[in-house]
Design an enzyme around this catalytic site. Structure first.
Site, PDB file in Angstrom:
ATOM      1  N   LYS A  78       0.854  -1.193   0.000  1.00 48.54           N
ATOM      2  CA  LYS A  78       0.000   0.000   0.000  1.00 48.54           C
ATOM      3  C   LYS A  78       0.886   1.239   0.000  1.00 48.54           C
ATOM      4  O   LYS A  78       1.887   1.280   0.736  1.00 48.54           O
ATOM      5  CB  LYS A  78      -0.915  -0.016   1.235  1.00 48.54           C
ATOM      6  CG  LYS A  78      -1.956   1.107   1.268  1.00 48.54           C
ATOM      7  CD  LYS A  78      -2.882   0.967   2.468  1.00 48.54           C
ATOM      8  CE  LYS A  78      -3.991   2.013   2.475  1.00 48.54           C
ATOM      9  NZ  LYS A  78      -4.915   1.864   3.616  1.00 48.54           N
ATOM     10  N   SER A 153      -9.820   1.785   2.410  1.00 48.16           N
ATOM     11  CA  SER A 153      -8.915   2.537   1.572  1.00 48.16           C
ATOM     12  C   SER A 153      -7.826   1.707   0.891  1.00 48.16           C
ATOM     13  O   SER A 153      -7.209   2.196  -0.055  1.00 48.16           O
ATOM     14  CB  SER A 153      -8.249   3.631   2.408  1.00 48.16           C
ATOM     15  OG  SER A 153      -7.454   3.053   3.428  1.00 48.16           O
ATOM     16  N   SER A 177     -10.165  -0.560   6.625  1.00 47.40           N
ATOM     17  CA  SER A 177      -9.513  -0.449   5.318  1.00 47.40           C
ATOM     18  C   SER A 177      -8.757  -1.669   4.817  1.00 47.40           C
ATOM     19  O   SER A 177      -8.326  -1.683   3.668  1.00 47.40           O
ATOM     20  CB  SER A 177      -8.567   0.746   5.301  1.00 47.40           C
ATOM     21  OG  SER A 177      -9.311   1.912   5.102  1.00 47.40           O
TER      22      SER A 177
HETATM   23  N1  GLN Z   1     -13.360   4.139   5.650  1.00 44.63           N
HETATM   24  C1  GLN Z   1     -12.839   4.622   6.906  1.00 44.63           C
HETATM   25  C2  GLN Z   1     -12.419   6.065   6.749  1.00 44.63           C
HETATM   26  O1  GLN Z   1     -12.664   6.605   5.737  1.00 44.63           O
HETATM   27  C3  GLN Z   1     -11.696   3.778   7.361  1.00 44.63           C
HETATM   28  C4  GLN Z   1     -10.468   4.026   6.598  1.00 44.63           C
HETATM   29  C5  GLN Z   1      -9.303   3.194   7.068  1.00 44.63           C
HETATM   30  O2  GLN Z   1      -9.470   2.163   7.713  1.00 44.63           O
HETATM   31  N2  GLN Z   1      -8.116   3.669   6.755  1.00 44.63           N
HETATM   32  O3  GLN Z   1     -11.860   6.652   7.600  1.00 44.63           O
END
Ligand code: GLN
Length: 496
Positions: A78, A153, A177
């Site tokens: 990532k 994400s 995410s």
């Molecule tokens: N979807 C969540 C957010 O937008 C979690 C994102 C994540 O786990 N990095 O914050």
């Protein structure tokens, strides 16, 4: 088409016997990445660097030198993990052109294990989002249906494994995410316990929630990669000095106890009926395997999303203050006054304001403003401190549940992959993608998503399993009971 990449462990077997070489594997995957360019999985993939690493491993093996447990296995990364000398953008224009001067601890560990770092994966900007549509580099497409999102994400990391572009990848999980993209891309994704894996070199979003974890096709590969990245790191004070079991060697031991809690609050409004049916079937699989099924209530679940959207933005508003154009990252060249009154501000301040306005995308700005507000004098008690109290209640719900059961199960995501653009205009709809995953981050416990079905339209469904802190070993063993009884983890999307 599953022959292209196989699992990491089958690949390792073939590398050991000399049936293939790391270079062959790497070139085949690089060619495939070229063919599947339209998926937009990678924001950076340097073929020469990949082949160079592969050849170095082949040379060591040929010379009879010791090689690590991942020798020659590609691992996609990532794009928020620092890799020395490689572009690391965090999905943001703010970090375009940034090359970190050091490796994240997980990267050093992968290198020591002989892994071949296979490109940097697309992601929502600064890990904020659930669809990878917030990337400054365009969305990644879901390999199962290219009109749909791969989740987020860590959408690029999930799609890399799903599309057989790399047998393994790393992502990060702050509110879901890793688990949510794993679910909607039909792969395994694990968020370890907070403190299990060092966060050193992970570009911070919300430091009390962020955790790095593996994506893979199955649990054996997941166990292998988790073992490599886990453990205490003197460079991360929040990493915990707890023993790291041999997750892979113990994976097939029957779990010591098999009491499975079905979370009442993880169903109901917003849950797609096909996802709900797949979870009910999963419960029956456990029943047939001799599990004791217990109905469990986590009464504070519904406060998870509101608490998270105070805690996470609060921490991000502080973490992202460092991007001001002075030391690294984007710097505006034109910061002449544009708004009434701006001419009275010192040029340095105008440069910072212009750099941040240009460098950050809309969602990141929304989070910074939310967090700054929640922490401001006069409001902190009402919002931020209240959210911390809720966080405590959520942890207590889990503590009480784990007195009665060894694992909690439910859906990972309330719906299968949604269409590109479907939720971009409505932040709340996007935030609700994480209703079942967010509470594990607030409590710090490990969470796993494994494939457990396909919808009639052929979209993957994920089963979420949650366990007490540092119980990854039994979490994996209990998940393995399901994996052994089903073949969902062997399904692959049909890609040319
Ligand atoms: N979807 C969540 C957010 O937008 C979690 C994102 C994540 O786990 N990095 O914050």
């Amino acid at each position: 088409m599953s022959q292209v990449a196989d699992t990491a462990l089958t690949l390792l077997e073939r590398l050991k016997t000399g049936e293939t070489t790391a270079e062959e594997v790497a070139s085949r995957l690089l060619a495939r990445a070229e063919t599947l360019r339209a998926l937009n999985v990678f924001v950076h993939l340097d073929g020469d660097r990949v082949l160079e690493q592969a050849r170095a491993i082949d040379a060591r093996r040929k010379a009879g030198q010791p090689v690590g447990p991942l020798a020659g296995v590609p691992v996609a990364i990532k794009d928020l993990l620092c890799v020395e000398g490689e572009p690391t953008t965090c999905g943001s224009k703010m970090l375009a052109g940034f090359r970190p001067p050091y490796d994240a601890t997980v990267i050093s560990r992968l290198k020591a294990a002989g892994a071949v770092l296979f490109g940097k994966c697309n992601m929502d900007e600064f890990a904020m989002g659930s669809s990878t549509e917030n990337s400054a580099y365009g969305p990644t497409l879901n390999p199962w249906d290219q009109e749909r999102v791969p989740g987020g994400s860590s959408g690029g990391s999930a799609a890399a494994v799903a599309a057989d572009l790399s047998p393994l990848s790393l992502g990060s999980d702050t509110g879901g995410s890793i688990r949510q993209p794993a679910a909607v891309c039909g792969v395994v994704g694990l968020k370890p316990t907070y403190g299990r894996v060092s966060r050193y070199g992970l570009i911070a979003f919300a430091s009390s929630l962020d955790q790095i974890g593996p994506f893979a096709h199955d649990l054996r590969d997941t166990a292998l990669l988790l073992g490599v990245i886990s453990g205490k790191d003197p460079k991360d004070a929040t990493s915990v000095d707890a023993p790291v079991p041999d997750y892979l060697a113990t994976l097939d031991q029957p779990p010591a106890r098999l009491r499975v809690g079905v979370v009442r609050e993880f169903s109901g409004e917003g849950l797609d009926p096909e996802v709900g049916a797949a979870i009910e079937e999963a419960v029956r699989v456990y029943q047939r395997a001799g599990a004791t099924i217990v109905d469990i209530s986590l009464p504070h679940t519904r406060y998870g999303v509101p608490a998270y959207y105070l805690v996470a933005p609060a921490e991000c508003s502080s973490n992202l203050a460092r991007y001001d154009g002075t030391t690294y990252g984007h710097r505006a060249t034109d910061f002449s006054p544009k708004y009434p009154g701006e001419e009275n501000l010192p040029p340095l301040l105008r440069m910072m304001m212009a750099s941040r306005s240009e460098g950050f995308g809309a969602e990141v700005k929304r989070r910074i403003m939310l967090g700054t507000f929640a922490l401001s004098a006069g409001y902190a008690d009402q919002y931020y401190n209240k959210a911390l109290q809720v966080r405590r209640r959520i942890r207590e719900d889990f503590d009480a549940a784990f007195e009665k059961v060894d694992v909690l199960i439910g859906p990972t995501s309330p719906t299968p992959a949604f269409k590109l653009g479907e939720r971009t205009a409505n932040p709340l709809a996007m935030y609700l993608s994480d209703i079942y995953t967010i509470t594990a981050n607030l409590a710090g416990i490990p969470g796993l998503s494994i494939p457990c079905g396909l919808t009639k339209a052929g979209l993957p469904i994920g089963l979420q399993l949650l366990a007490p802190a540092f119980a990854e070993q039994s979490l994996l063993q209990i998940a393995r009971v399901f994996e052994n009884a089903t073949d969902w983890h062997t399904r692959r999307p049909s890609l040319s």
